[in-house]
Motif scaffolding. Sequence first.
Motif, PDB file in Angstrom:
ATOM      1  N   ILE A 184      -7.700  11.380   1.139  1.00 47.63           N
ATOM      2  CA  ILE A 184      -6.445  10.755   0.712  1.00 47.63           C
ATOM      3  C   ILE A 184      -6.524   9.237   0.859  1.00 47.63           C
ATOM      4  O   ILE A 184      -6.145   8.497  -0.050  1.00 47.63           O
ATOM      5  CB  ILE A 184      -5.246  11.329   1.498  1.00 47.63           C
ATOM      6  CG1 ILE A 184      -4.998  12.783   1.070  1.00 47.63           C
ATOM      7  CG2 ILE A 184      -3.997  10.479   1.289  1.00 47.63           C
ATOM      8  CD1 ILE A 184      -3.992  13.513   1.938  1.00 47.63           C
ATOM      9  N   ASP A 185      -7.010   8.763   1.982  1.00 44.88           N
ATOM     10  CA  ASP A 185      -7.035   7.322   2.249  1.00 44.88           C
ATOM     11  C   ASP A 185      -8.098   6.578   1.438  1.00 44.88           C
ATOM     12  O   ASP A 185      -7.848   5.470   0.953  1.00 44.88           O
ATOM     13  CB  ASP A 185      -7.285   7.055   3.738  1.00 44.88           C
ATOM     14  CG  ASP A 185      -6.121   7.489   4.604  1.00 44.88           C
ATOM     15  OD1 ASP A 185      -4.997   7.654   4.072  1.00 44.88           O
ATOM     16  OD2 ASP A 185      -6.327   7.664   5.820  1.00 44.88           O
ATOM     17  N   LYS A 186      -9.275   7.166   1.298  1.00 37.86           N
ATOM     18  CA  LYS A 186     -10.405   6.437   0.720  1.00 37.86           C
ATOM     19  C   LYS A 186     -10.718   6.801  -0.726  1.00 37.86           C
ATOM     20  O   LYS A 186     -11.184   5.956  -1.485  1.00 37.86           O
ATOM     21  CB  LYS A 186     -11.676   6.665   1.560  1.00 37.86           C
ATOM     22  CG  LYS A 186     -11.539   6.251   2.999  1.00 37.86           C
ATOM     23  CD  LYS A 186     -11.325   4.768   3.144  1.00 37.86           C
ATOM     24  CE  LYS A 186     -11.291   4.399   4.619  1.00 37.86           C
ATOM     25  NZ  LYS A 186     -10.750   3.089   4.849  1.00 37.86           N
TER      26      LYS A 186
ATOM     27  N   LYS B 224       1.833  11.290  -0.175  1.00 41.58           N
ATOM     28  CA  LYS B 224       2.518  12.209   0.734  1.00 41.58           C
ATOM     29  C   LYS B 224       2.449  13.612   0.152  1.00 41.58           C
ATOM     30  O   LYS B 224       2.700  13.810  -1.030  1.00 41.58           O
ATOM     31  CB  LYS B 224       3.967  11.786   0.918  1.00 41.58           C
ATOM     32  CG  LYS B 224       4.099  10.425   1.569  1.00 41.58           C
ATOM     33  CD  LYS B 224       5.553  10.115   1.876  1.00 41.58           C
ATOM     34  CE  LYS B 224       5.770   8.683   2.236  1.00 41.58           C
ATOM     35  NZ  LYS B 224       5.204   8.180   3.400  1.00 41.58           N
TER      36      LYS B 224
ATOM     37  N   PRO C 136      -7.064   6.972  -4.111  1.00 38.66           N
ATOM     38  CA  PRO C 136      -6.662   5.809  -4.913  1.00 38.66           C
ATOM     39  C   PRO C 136      -7.548   5.588  -6.140  1.00 38.66           C
ATOM     40  O   PRO C 136      -7.053   5.157  -7.184  1.00 38.66           O
ATOM     41  CB  PRO C 136      -6.764   4.634  -3.933  1.00 38.66           C
ATOM     42  CG  PRO C 136      -6.527   5.254  -2.593  1.00 38.66           C
ATOM     43  CD  PRO C 136      -7.212   6.594  -2.687  1.00 38.66           C
TER      44      PRO C 136
ATOM     45  N   GLU D 292       0.838  -1.195   0.000  1.00 41.91           N
ATOM     46  CA  GLU D 292       0.000   0.000   0.000  1.00 41.91           C
ATOM     47  C   GLU D 292       0.872   1.244   0.000  1.00 41.91           C
ATOM     48  O   GLU D 292       1.850   1.335   0.731  1.00 41.91           O
ATOM     49  CB  GLU D 292      -0.902  -0.004   1.233  1.00 41.91           C
ATOM     50  CG  GLU D 292      -1.891   1.110   1.234  1.00 41.91           C
ATOM     51  CD  GLU D 292      -2.850   1.005   2.397  1.00 41.91           C
ATOM     52  OE1 GLU D 292      -3.144   2.037   3.000  1.00 41.91           O
ATOM     53  OE2 GLU D 292      -3.284  -0.119   2.703  1.00 41.91           O
ATOM     54  N   TYR D 293       0.512   2.168  -0.857  1.00 47.27           N
ATOM     55  CA  TYR D 293       1.229   3.439  -0.936  1.00 47.27           C
ATOM     56  C   TYR D 293       0.333   4.547  -0.425  1.00 47.27           C
ATOM     57  O   TYR D 293      -0.832   4.617  -0.782  1.00 47.27           O
ATOM     58  CB  TYR D 293       1.625   3.740  -2.386  1.00 47.27           C
ATOM     59  CG  TYR D 293       2.636   2.773  -2.922  1.00 47.27           C
ATOM     60  CD1 TYR D 293       3.986   2.921  -2.629  1.00 47.27           C
ATOM     61  CD2 TYR D 293       2.250   1.698  -3.709  1.00 47.27           C
ATOM     62  CE1 TYR D 293       4.915   2.034  -3.112  1.00 47.27           C
ATOM     63  CE2 TYR D 293       3.174   0.800  -4.198  1.00 47.27           C
ATOM     64  CZ  TYR D 293       4.507   0.978  -3.901  1.00 47.27           C
ATOM     65  OH  TYR D 293       5.437   0.093  -4.371  1.00 47.27           O
ATOM     66  N   LYS D 294       0.879   5.380   0.400  1.00 47.24           N
ATOM     67  CA  LYS D 294       0.136   6.518   0.907  1.00 47.24           C
ATOM     68  C   LYS D 294       0.629   7.773   0.202  1.00 47.24           C
ATOM     69  O   LYS D 294       1.822   7.960   0.036  1.00 47.24           O
ATOM     70  CB  LYS D 294       0.323   6.654   2.407  1.00 47.24           C
ATOM     71  CG  LYS D 294      -0.377   7.858   2.976  1.00 47.24           C
ATOM     72  CD  LYS D 294      -0.911   7.590   4.340  1.00 47.24           C
ATOM     73  CE  LYS D 294      -1.406   8.894   4.920  1.00 47.24           C
ATOM     74  NZ  LYS D 294      -2.749   8.850   5.318  1.00 47.24           N
TER      75      LYS D 294
ATOM     76  N   ARG E  67      -0.404  20.542   1.866  1.00 46.71           N
ATOM     77  CA  ARG E  67      -1.392  20.063   2.838  1.00 46.71           C
ATOM     78  C   ARG E  67      -2.145  21.247   3.453  1.00 46.71           C
ATOM     79  O   ARG E  67      -3.367  21.220   3.564  1.00 46.71           O
ATOM     80  CB  ARG E  67      -0.716  19.224   3.916  1.00 46.71           C
ATOM     81  CG  ARG E  67      -1.692  18.669   4.924  1.00 46.71           C
ATOM     82  CD  ARG E  67      -1.020  17.718   5.920  1.00 46.71           C
ATOM     83  NE  ARG E  67      -1.961  17.316   6.931  1.00 46.71           N
ATOM     84  CZ  ARG E  67      -2.888  16.387   6.779  1.00 46.71           C
ATOM     85  NH1 ARG E  67      -2.978  15.739   5.643  1.00 46.71           N
ATOM     86  NH2 ARG E  67      -3.714  16.092   7.775  1.00 46.71           N
TER      87      ARG E  67
ATOM     88  N   ASP F 197      -7.507  13.748   5.278  1.00 45.56           N
ATOM     89  CA  ASP F 197      -6.960  12.396   5.429  1.00 45.56           C
ATOM     90  C   ASP F 197      -7.934  11.344   4.915  1.00 45.56           C
ATOM     91  O   ASP F 197      -7.523  10.355   4.300  1.00 45.56           O
ATOM     92  CB  ASP F 197      -6.611  12.123   6.893  1.00 45.56           C
ATOM     93  CG  ASP F 197      -5.408  12.930   7.371  1.00 45.56           C
ATOM     94  OD1 ASP F 197      -4.616  13.384   6.509  1.00 45.56           O
ATOM     95  OD2 ASP F 197      -5.268  13.105   8.596  1.00 45.56           O
ATOM     96  N   PHE F 198      -9.230  11.557   5.150  1.00 44.89           N
ATOM     97  CA  PHE F 198     -10.235  10.642   4.613  1.00 44.89           C
ATOM     98  C   PHE F 198     -10.183  10.622   3.089  1.00 44.89           C
ATOM     99  O   PHE F 198     -10.182   9.561   2.469  1.00 44.89           O
ATOM    100  CB  PHE F 198     -11.639  11.042   5.085  1.00 44.89           C
ATOM    101  CG  PHE F 198     -12.730  10.303   4.375  1.00 44.89           C
ATOM    102  CD1 PHE F 198     -13.033   8.994   4.711  1.00 44.89           C
ATOM    103  CD2 PHE F 198     -13.437  10.907   3.344  1.00 44.89           C
ATOM    104  CE1 PHE F 198     -14.032   8.295   4.041  1.00 44.89           C
ATOM    105  CE2 PHE F 198     -14.438  10.217   2.668  1.00 44.89           C
ATOM    106  CZ  PHE F 198     -14.738   8.911   3.019  1.00 44.89           C
TER     107      PHE F 198
END
Length: 76
Positions: A44-46, A6, A49, A2-4, A12, A41-42
């Motif tokens: 970015i995470d959900k 940045k 992708p 998994e890549y986050k 930001r 953050d939501f």
Amino acid sequence: MEYKIKLSQEKRQYMISSIKTYFMEERDENLGDLAAGIILDFFIDKLAPEFYNQGVYDSYKYMSDRIEDLLGIQKY
């Protein structure tokens, strides 16, 4: 694996500011930095992708189409 995604601190902070502005203008809600950061953050995470994968697919399709065009210059 998994890549986050940045982000630089400047980027930001710009995105957090944009989220705060959106909520104020569209929903008349005053968000703080923490709340806007949690929303970011939501995203970015959900959600990010999905956009990334669509960009990869679009690039693949574009390159595949160009490769097909390349076959058209063959000489017989």
